[in-house]
Design an enzyme around this catalytic site. Structure first.
Site, PDB file in Angstrom:
ATOM      1  N   TYR A   1       0.856  -1.192   0.000  1.00  0.00           N
ATOM      2  CA  TYR A   1       0.000   0.000   0.000  1.00  0.00           C
ATOM      3  C   TYR A   1       0.889   1.237   0.000  1.00  0.00           C
ATOM      4  O   TYR A   1       1.887   1.277   0.729  1.00  0.00           O
ATOM      5  CB  TYR A   1      -0.890   0.027   1.250  1.00  0.00           C
TER       6      TYR A   1
ATOM      7  N   GLU B   1      -0.546   4.826  -0.424  1.00  0.00           N
ATOM      8  CA  GLU B   1      -1.341   6.049  -0.647  1.00  0.00           C
ATOM      9  C   GLU B   1      -0.484   7.274  -0.394  1.00  0.00           C
ATOM     10  O   GLU B   1       0.420   7.255   0.437  1.00  0.00           O
ATOM     11  CB  GLU B   1      -2.568   6.049   0.271  1.00  0.00           C
TER      12      GLU B   1
ATOM     13  N   ASP C   1      -6.686  14.897 -23.675  1.00  0.00           N
ATOM     14  CA  ASP C   1      -6.674  13.461 -23.401  1.00  0.00           C
ATOM     15  C   ASP C   1      -5.986  12.804 -24.601  1.00  0.00           C
ATOM     16  O   ASP C   1      -6.580  12.668 -25.677  1.00  0.00           O
ATOM     17  CB  ASP C   1      -8.121  12.979 -23.252  1.00  0.00           C
TER      18      ASP C   1
ATOM     19  N   THR D   1      -3.574   7.083 -21.348  1.00  0.00           N
ATOM     20  CA  THR D   1      -3.394   5.715 -20.889  1.00  0.00           C
ATOM     21  C   THR D   1      -1.953   5.345 -21.236  1.00  0.00           C
ATOM     22  O   THR D   1      -1.287   6.052 -22.004  1.00  0.00           O
ATOM     23  CB  THR D   1      -4.347   4.733 -21.608  1.00  0.00           C
TER      24      THR D   1
ATOM     25  N   LYS E   1      -1.957   1.937 -24.889  1.00  0.00           N
ATOM     26  CA  LYS E   1      -2.415   1.954 -26.289  1.00  0.00           C
ATOM     27  C   LYS E   1      -1.179   2.111 -27.188  1.00  0.00           C
ATOM     28  O   LYS E   1      -0.309   1.262 -27.157  1.00  0.00           O
ATOM     29  CB  LYS E   1      -3.445   3.065 -26.474  1.00  0.00           C
TER      30      LYS E   1
ATOM     31  N   ARG F   1      -1.414  -1.802 -18.841  1.00  0.00           N
ATOM     32  CA  ARG F   1      -2.694  -1.098 -18.737  1.00  0.00           C
ATOM     33  C   ARG F   1      -2.605  -0.127 -17.569  1.00  0.00           C
ATOM     34  O   ARG F   1      -2.249  -0.506 -16.457  1.00  0.00           O
ATOM     35  CB  ARG F   1      -3.835  -2.082 -18.491  1.00  0.00           C
TER      36      ARG F   1
HETATM   37  N1  DSN Z   1     -11.518   1.787 -24.615  1.00  0.00           N
HETATM   38  C1  DSN Z   1     -10.800   2.858 -25.227  1.00  0.00           C
HETATM   39  C2  DSN Z   1     -10.851   2.769 -26.705  1.00  0.00           C
HETATM   40  O1  DSN Z   1     -11.042   1.682 -27.209  1.00  0.00           O
HETATM   41  O2  DSN Z   1     -10.675   3.765 -27.381  1.00  0.00           O
HETATM   42  C3  DSN Z   1     -11.267   4.172 -24.783  1.00  0.00           C
HETATM   43  O3  DSN Z   1     -11.851   4.100 -23.540  1.00  0.00           O
END
Ligand code: DSN
Length: 480
Positions: free
Chosen positions: A66, A68, A243, A272, A275, A281
């Site tokens: 943990y 925090e 974003d 994120t 991607k 993730r």
């Molecule tokens: N799940 C992501 C996507 O496929 O673009 C966005 O949340």
């Protein structure tokens, strides 16, 4: 003569055997997942394949800790090693993106966006209210001042890209918590060109005067000029939040630079890490000095305890993204998307905006007489993994849709090149041309039922197996 298994093979084999000793079904599922990933043509624009080092960095004792709070300011004792992990990940993120501040705790893109929203609300609504009341923290406010602050916090506005133009659910849409936190208005794309209309964004911003102007997308196939978006934000006193979850890898790989790199222009950028950035993730927030303290309060104000094992993997993936090879990768992702889009158009496919400048393309499948749902299912029958997506002003709504989103980050990681992408375009076109809409049980037209002509799925699977065999996934990992 037998050859020694690679270090990666030994590591993954051993890990799976240890799991098998406790719950064999999970060991089986892990092996089956890698086989599925190896044998399918993955075109989901938001997915990728993390490296063995990134994957292995997640399976260890950091999972038990943990932590925090944040670096050097924890609510738990014994976080020395977590501090190291979080500092290294944040350092790589700052260096890679040229950001003043990086916060690597968010568990996902949605969490990163929530941290960003609350950081802006805290800096621009809560802090001035505390100052006016002469209070140091919210607990010091009188009941009346507290009630007024809560009303103010709930009374703020956000302007973001509409869902059907490619915006994201977390950019203020009613079903998502962001749409309940903020009064939202959307900007769309030009109906004639499909492109972002900056004059319309400016006009909407002048009229609506949002606290946050949010840019970024999950299904827009073109570039966004963040310098222009910042100008618009400044003109109306909004904070520009970007974003970049989808295109962070293209920013990291220096394909998106200058006006198209959000980091120098936005006060706050979320992403994120899994991607196009090709990490584990998770999520991340980058910001300028004005928001750094508020962002660092993400946990425990917005997030549950950080996941130090995932932060360790983020550090590894970010270190990989700082290598020169990642720039080649990012460039190839975009070249491959061009080749895929061009190959689809040449064969008669219709693309939203007519093509792509980034890692994804959006096929308007109404030209094949199909809904997105029918097209997605038929492609999957043939081993091609995509996802359906609304197109601008979609007559079939967000569930059935008229679009299929395709992206190149994953296949590019496997080493597929532009010639391979032309073959992928042919496979997609072959399936969609051989699919016809079906009828529901009551005989009426159905937006879900479809028929794929006999033999096509098998033929396409065989051709994609040939292509994938030339580009093995995880060539250094042999599970025996
Ligand atoms: N799940 C992501 C996507 O496929 O673009 C966005 O949340």
């Amino acid at each position: 003569m037998t050859t020694q298994p690679s270090t990666e093979s030994t590591a993954f084999r051993s890990a799976i055997e240890v799991v098998r000793g406790v719950e064999p079904r999970i060991a089986e599922a892990i092996g089956a997942e890698v086989e599925d990933q190896r044998s399918s043509l993955k075109l989901i624009a938001s997915e990728n394949y993390a490296s063995p080092a990134t994957l292995l960095a997640m399976g260890n004792w950091f999972s038990d800790k943990y932590a925090e709070g944040t670096i050097g300011r924890r609510f738990y004792a014994g976080c020395k090693n977590v501090d190291t992990v979080e500092s290294v990940a944040a350092e790589h993120a700052r260096e890679l993106f040229g950001a003043r501040h990086a916060y690597v705790q968010p568990h996902s893109g949605i969490d990163a966006n929530l941290v960003a929203f609350w950081a802006v609300l805290a800096a621009r609504v809560e802090s001035p209210a505390l100052e006016r009341a002469g209070a140091r923290q919210v607990n010091d406010l009188s009941e009346d001042d507290w009630a007024a602050l809560r009303r103010d916090l709930g009374n703020q506005r956000m302007l973001g890209m509409s869902l059907d133009a490619g915006g994201h659910l977390t950019h203020g849409f009613r079903p998502n918590i962001s749409g309940k936190m903020f009064e939202q208005r959307s900007y769309g794309t030009d109906p004639a060109t499909g492109l972002l209309d900056y004059a319309a964004v400016r006009a909407a911003a002048r009229e609506f005067r949002p606290l946050i102007l949010i840019a970024g997308y999950s299904a827009y196939p073109r570039l966004v000029n963040f310098a222009t978006m910042r100008e618009i934000a400044d003109e109306v006193g909004a904070t520009l939040m970007v974003d970049m979850a989808h295109f962070a890898g293209l920013v990291a790989g220096k394909v998106l630079t200058g006006d198209f790199d959000p980091v120098p222009h936005a006060q706050i950028v979320t992403t994120t890490t899994h991607k196009s950035l090709r990490g584990p993730r998770g999520g991340m927030v980058l910001c300028d000095d004005s928001l750094a303290d508020q962002v660092d309060r993400g946990c425990p104000m917005v997030l549950g305890g950080p996941l130090p094992h995932v932060m360790a993997a983020k550090a590894v993936a970010l270190a990989e993204a700082r290598q020169p090879a990642f720039r080649d990768y990012a460039r190839q992702v975009v070249e491959n998307a061009h080749a895929l889009a061009e190959g689809l158009s040449r064969r008669g496919g219709t693309l939203v905006t007519g093509g792509t400048d980034n890692h994804l393309a959006l096929i308007d499948v109404s030209g094949y007489g199909l809904t997105g749902r029918q097209a997605e299912a038929a492609l999957l029958d043939a081993g091609i993994v995509t996802n359906r997506n609304a197109i601008p002003r979609d007559p079939n709504g967000a569930w059935y849709t008229s679009g299929i989103r395709v992206g190149t980050p994953a296949l590019t990681t496997r080493g597929v090149d532009t010639d391979g992408m032309d073959e992928v375009a042919d496979l997609i076109h072959t399936v969609l041309s051989a699919t016809t809409p079906g009828t529901a049980k009551n005989g009426k037209p159905s937006k879900a039922a479809y028929t794929l002509a006999d033999g096509v799925a098998e033929q396409v699977r065989a051709r994609s197996a040939d292509l994938l065999a030339k580009h093995p996934l995880y060539p250094s990992v042999d599970l025996g």
